[in-house]
Scaffold this active site. Structure first.
Site, PDB file in Angstrom:
ATOM      1  N   ASP A  15      -7.692 -13.056  -0.024  1.00 21.60           N
ATOM      2  CA  ASP A  15      -7.362 -11.666  -0.371  1.00 21.60           C
ATOM      3  C   ASP A  15      -8.601 -10.779  -0.227  1.00 21.60           C
ATOM      4  OD1 ASP A  15      -5.674  -9.633  -1.126  1.00 21.60           O
ATOM      5  OD2 ASP A  15      -5.724 -10.100  -3.269  1.00 21.60           O
ATOM      6  N   GLY A  16      -8.359  -9.482  -0.023  1.00 22.61           N
ATOM      7  CA  GLY A  16      -9.450  -8.507   0.019  1.00 22.61           C
ATOM      8  C   GLY A  16      -9.804  -8.024   1.416  1.00 22.61           C
ATOM      9  N   ASN A  17      -9.000  -8.375   2.409  1.00 20.16           N
ATOM     10  CA  ASN A  17      -9.277  -7.894   3.768  1.00 20.16           C
ATOM     11  C   ASN A  17      -9.232  -6.366   3.833  1.00 20.16           C
ATOM     12  OD1 ASN A  17      -9.251 -10.571   4.435  1.00 20.16           O
ATOM     13  ND2 ASN A  17      -7.410 -10.497   5.695  1.00 20.16           N
ATOM     14  N   GLY A  18      -8.233  -5.788   3.164  1.00 21.55           N
ATOM     15  CA  GLY A  18      -8.069  -4.322   3.177  1.00 21.55           C
ATOM     16  C   GLY A  18      -9.233  -3.625   2.503  1.00 21.55           C
ATOM     17  N   ARG A  19      -9.630  -4.166   1.350  1.00 20.82           N
ATOM     18  CA  ARG A  19     -10.747  -3.554   0.615  1.00 20.82           C
ATOM     19  C   ARG A  19     -12.065  -3.699   1.369  1.00 20.82           C
ATOM     20  NH1 ARG A  19      -9.042  -6.548  -4.741  1.00 20.82           N
ATOM     21  NH2 ARG A  19      -7.572  -7.423  -3.242  1.00 20.82           N
ATOM     22  N   HIS A  32      -8.517  -7.748   8.632  1.00 19.29           N
ATOM     23  CA  HIS A  32      -7.777  -8.963   8.998  1.00 19.29           C
ATOM     24  C   HIS A  32      -8.490  -9.703  10.142  1.00 19.29           C
ATOM     25  CE1 HIS A  32      -4.767  -7.783   6.239  1.00 19.29           C
ATOM     26  NE2 HIS A  32      -4.206  -6.839   6.980  1.00 19.29           N
ATOM     27  N   ASN A  63       4.959  -9.793   1.932  1.00 19.09           N
ATOM     28  CA  ASN A  63       4.099  -8.986   2.814  1.00 19.09           C
ATOM     29  C   ASN A  63       4.867  -8.228   3.905  1.00 19.09           C
ATOM     30  OD1 ASN A  63       1.318 -11.326   2.588  1.00 19.09           O
ATOM     31  ND2 ASN A  63       1.549  -9.362   1.533  1.00 19.09           N
ATOM     32  N   TRP A  64       6.161  -8.549   4.110  1.00 23.81           N
ATOM     33  CA  TRP A  64       6.981  -7.756   5.046  1.00 23.81           C
ATOM     34  C   TRP A  64       7.083  -6.299   4.600  1.00 23.81           C
ATOM     35  CZ3 TRP A  64       7.959 -10.104   9.494  1.00 23.81           C
ATOM     36  CH2 TRP A  64       8.150 -11.478   9.530  1.00 23.81           C
ATOM     37  N   GLU A 203      -7.375 -26.802 -10.420  1.00 23.41           N
ATOM     38  CA  GLU A 203      -8.439 -26.012 -11.045  1.00 23.41           C
ATOM     39  C   GLU A 203      -8.488 -24.668 -10.324  1.00 23.41           C
ATOM     40  OE1 GLU A 203     -10.260 -26.738 -13.682  1.00 23.41           O
ATOM     41  OE2 GLU A 203      -9.179 -28.640 -13.874  1.00 23.41           O
TER      42      GLU A 203
END
Ligand code: IPE
Ligand code: IPE
Ligand code: MG
Length: 244
Positions: A15-19, A32, A63-64, A203
């Site tokens: 996660d965090g590609n957009g940011r 991306h 995500n669609w 974990e």
């Protein structure tokens, strides 16, 4: 890092590609693209560290709902990445699988995913599971339906109950041990419908690092954090110590 205590299976919510892109005033798709470089780096590092299964959340059933240009870009990125990487995956003996509701992708993409899986199926160094159009709830529903539909509707041998073994044997991840370590990048403290069944005793490690910045060094830090944990599986600390 203790080479005798490497997690056999690592799952990652990338996660965090957009940011990452936004911080650089770039379009989300640039995040991306850079994120796909992290996939290469983390796969190589995981294989070198001796991890046997790496499971990456690439596209969720939710995500669609994203802007259609972004969805289209991701589909194109999956397609291109498969074409570009297949030779190297063979060289590095990586078994590649795409798990999720693949039938909702274009015929070309499905064919490409199936061909890559077929070609790499006997590779034995590490298994890379790319979770696409994947939802943990959808997977459990699909498993239960698969159990029922193994017998025709007219059969009086259709199961009327299920158990944990039956469900496990019909998950997309059938035959793969549960993840030991679940990593989520970019800070969010949630599972977002990922591997709901399989992470029962994983974990959990959450890092603020955005996925495009997560590479070998960050994977090593995550494994080191994992190695400091005591896995108890419901038992007491004393029972675990006495067994060791
Ligand atoms: C993860 O990065 C990639 C996918 C979900 C496909 P995001 O695109 O969710 O990045 P953020 O959360 O907007 O920063
Ligand atoms: C989870 O990330 C899905 C993938 C990494 C593919 P999201 O960015 O879609 O998750 P939410 O919406 O923040 O929970
Ligand atoms: Mg996100």
């Amino acid at each position: 890092m203790d080479p005798a205590n490497i997690p056999r299976h690592i799952a990652i919510i990338m996660d965090g590609n957009g940011r990452w892109a936004k911080e650089r005033s770039l379009p989300r798709i640039a995040g991306h693209k850079e994120g796909s470089e992290s996939v290469r780096a983390v796969l190589k590092a995981a294989a070198d560290f001796g991890v046997k299964y790496l499971t990456l959340y690439a596209f969720s059933t939710e995500n669609w709902k994203r802007p259609k240009e972004e969805v289209a870009f991701l589909m194109e990125l999956f397609m291109q990445t498969i074409e570009n990487e297949i030779a190297e995956l063979m060289e590095n003996r990586v078994r590649l699988q795409f798990l999720g509701r693949l039938y909702q992708f274009s015929k070309e993409l499905q064919a490409s995913m199936r061909a890559a899986a077929e070609r790499t199926k006997n590779n034995d160094r590490i298994t890379l599971n790319i979770m696409v159009n994947y939802g943990g709830r959808a997977e459990i529903v699909d498993a239960v339906n698969a159990i029922i539909n193994e017998r025709p509707a007219t059969s009086d041998q259709r199961p009327t109950t299920v158990n944990e073994t039956a469900i496990e044997q019909h998950l997309y991840t059938c035959g793969i041990p549960d993840p030991d370590l679940l990593i989520r990048t970019a800070s969010e403290m949630r599972v977002s419908n990922f591997l709901l069944w399989q992470i029962a005793y994983a974990e959990i490690y959450v890092t603020p690092i955005y996925w495009p910045d997560f590479r070998k060094e960050q994977l090593k830090e995550a494994i080191e954090a994992y190695q400091k944990r005591t896995r108890k599986f419901g038992k007491t600390e004393e029972q675990i110590k006495n067994a060791a």
